[in-house]
Design a protein around this motif. Sequence first.
Motif, short mmCIF file in Angstrom:
data_model
loop_
_atom_site.label_atom_id
_atom_site.label_comp_id
_atom_site.label_asym_id
_atom_site.label_seq_id
_atom_site.Cartn_x
_atom_site.Cartn_y
_atom_site.Cartn_z
N GLN A 146 43.97 39.43 41.80
CA GLN A 146 45.29 39.22 42.37
C GLN A 146 45.22 38.07 43.36
O GLN A 146 44.28 37.95 44.13
CB GLN A 146 45.76 40.49 43.10
CG GLN A 146 45.92 41.70 42.21
CD GLN A 146 47.09 41.57 41.25
OE1 GLN A 146 47.97 40.77 41.46
NE2 GLN A 146 47.10 42.38 40.21
N ASP A 163 49.70 31.93 36.61
CA ASP A 163 49.63 33.00 37.59
C ASP A 163 48.36 33.79 37.36
O ASP A 163 48.24 34.51 36.38
CB ASP A 163 50.85 33.91 37.45
CG ASP A 163 50.89 34.99 38.51
OD1 ASP A 163 49.92 35.08 39.28
OD2 ASP A 163 51.89 35.72 38.58
N ARG A 217 52.61 41.89 46.20
CA ARG A 217 51.42 41.08 46.03
C ARG A 217 50.81 40.61 47.35
O ARG A 217 49.76 39.99 47.36
CB ARG A 217 51.77 39.85 45.17
CG ARG A 217 51.97 40.18 43.70
CD ARG A 217 52.63 39.02 43.00
NE ARG A 217 52.46 39.11 41.55
CZ ARG A 217 53.24 38.50 40.67
NH1 ARG A 217 54.26 37.78 41.10
NH2 ARG A 217 53.02 38.61 39.39
N ARG A 244 50.68 46.07 37.50
CA ARG A 244 50.81 45.07 36.44
C ARG A 244 52.15 45.19 35.73
O ARG A 244 52.78 44.18 35.38
CB ARG A 244 49.66 45.22 35.45
CG ARG A 244 48.30 44.80 36.02
CD ARG A 244 47.26 44.69 34.93
NE ARG A 244 46.96 45.98 34.34
CZ ARG A 244 46.02 46.81 34.80
NH1 ARG A 244 45.32 46.48 35.87
NH2 ARG A 244 45.79 47.96 34.21
N THR A 291 59.19 42.09 37.07
CA THR A 291 59.83 41.18 38.03
C THR A 291 59.63 39.72 37.63
O THR A 291 60.56 38.91 37.76
CB THR A 291 59.26 41.41 39.44
OG1 THR A 291 57.82 41.31 39.41
CG2 THR A 291 59.65 42.78 39.96
N ASP A 292 58.44 39.36 37.13
CA ASP A 292 58.22 37.98 36.69
C ASP A 292 59.15 37.62 35.53
O ASP A 292 59.71 36.52 35.47
CB ASP A 292 56.77 37.77 36.28
CG ASP A 292 55.82 37.80 37.46
OD1 ASP A 292 56.31 37.80 38.61
OD2 ASP A 292 54.59 37.84 37.23
N SER A 351 58.78 41.52 44.58
CA SER A 351 57.55 41.15 43.89
C SER A 351 56.54 40.55 44.85
O SER A 351 55.34 40.87 44.80
CB SER A 351 57.88 40.16 42.77
OG SER A 351 56.70 39.71 42.13
N ASN A 367 48.32 37.44 36.51
CA ASN A 367 48.67 37.92 35.18
C ASN A 367 47.68 37.48 34.12
O ASN A 367 47.60 38.08 33.05
CB ASN A 367 50.07 37.40 34.79
CG ASN A 367 51.15 37.95 35.69
OD1 ASN A 367 51.04 39.09 36.15
ND2 ASN A 367 52.17 37.17 35.96
N ASP A 396 54.77 43.76 38.04
CA ASP A 396 54.70 42.29 38.06
C ASP A 396 55.30 41.69 36.79
O ASP A 396 56.02 40.69 36.85
CB ASP A 396 53.25 41.84 38.21
CG ASP A 396 52.70 42.12 39.60
OD1 ASP A 396 53.50 42.40 40.51
OD2 ASP A 396 51.46 42.06 39.78
#
Length: 382
Positions: free
Chosen positions: A206, A197, A281, A221, A227-228, A277, A200, A224
């Motif tokens: 992004q 990703d 993005r 961040r 949620t990731d 999420s 990240n 993310d």
Amino acid sequence: MSTVHPARVEEPARRTLVVMGVSGSGKSDISQAVAAELGWRHIEADHFHPRENVERMRAGIPLGDEDRIHWLDALIVEMQAALASGEGFVLACSALKRAYRDRLRAAVPGLRFAHLSIDHPTALQRVGARPGHFMPTSLVDSQFATLESPEGEPGVLCVDASQARQAVVAEVCAWVRHVTVGEAIQERVGFSAQSGDSANHIPGVQPQLTGEPIYTGGVARLFDRLTDGMMAVLMAFMVVVVFGNVVARYAFGTGWAGAEELSRLAFVWLVFVGVASSMRRGELMRFSMIRDRFPHLARRLVDSASWLLVAIASALSTLGAWNQVQFGWSNSSPVVGYPVVLAMVPVLACMAVLVLLALVQLVNVWRRPEELASPLANVTAD
């Protein structure tokens, strides 16, 4: 010519265009119309000529390479300033020689050129009809003598400038939009082939699958990562539970009745956490074919109405989820016996987050320069 300015941008700039050609080709008029149509900033290169250059042209003396160095450097500074502020631009600039165009390309990677091609008699007639301009008709010959056709160079459109104004503007705008969308698709195809990703693993970058992130920075961040991480845990839990239940049934002739119930619960959490999420993005699917044909202001109004509807719909869903949460406190699942409210918590949280994100994006519509917008300026003399 001296060394060109190094580029200040790390990635190719899509929202950039130079409308070029000899004097009389209509650079100023066409570039202004293209900039207005695309919603980009317009830059008139004539305004950046030093007084000495203007006086020389007014006296009928052609400019040499050394006379144009500071002029080109001033245009480079203006273009880079526009990009640094997040603006697209259309620059009206004669850019007659390949060396001049390469100088501009070196400072703004990905810079595109629309060459307004015109014959000598038409140029003479048009220049002679312009009252009060410092470019005399006597310099038209030198313009054609200096011109090095850009045909065959990358990122160049050659347009017959003897057509009607509306036809030229439409052709340039259609080309810019087509090339811009094509580049965006190619970048996204390349991104999908990469592992990991990039949001990240590459600081400050992004992924832009369908739009700009709604907000960035440390909070983004953190959101993310949270949620990731949740989605990774939920996916792993579903795989272990479902696979373990299958193995138990085939290997031992029995399974766990609660496996399917818990996997469904995990799936509900996974879906709604992923929606929040993805929306942050800018990765949710959207259709903008018709919307992109509108003028700049109309596009903003359409976007505002869209995000307002998203906020209202999400608010209504939040209210419904809250009612279900209150109902779920007193009910349990039939197999495992967990409170049914656990299945509604992710819906409530996701819809509440979507309300906030939609409101933030509604503000961003009027604060940010529009996506896929571009040009800067116009120059009628070189």
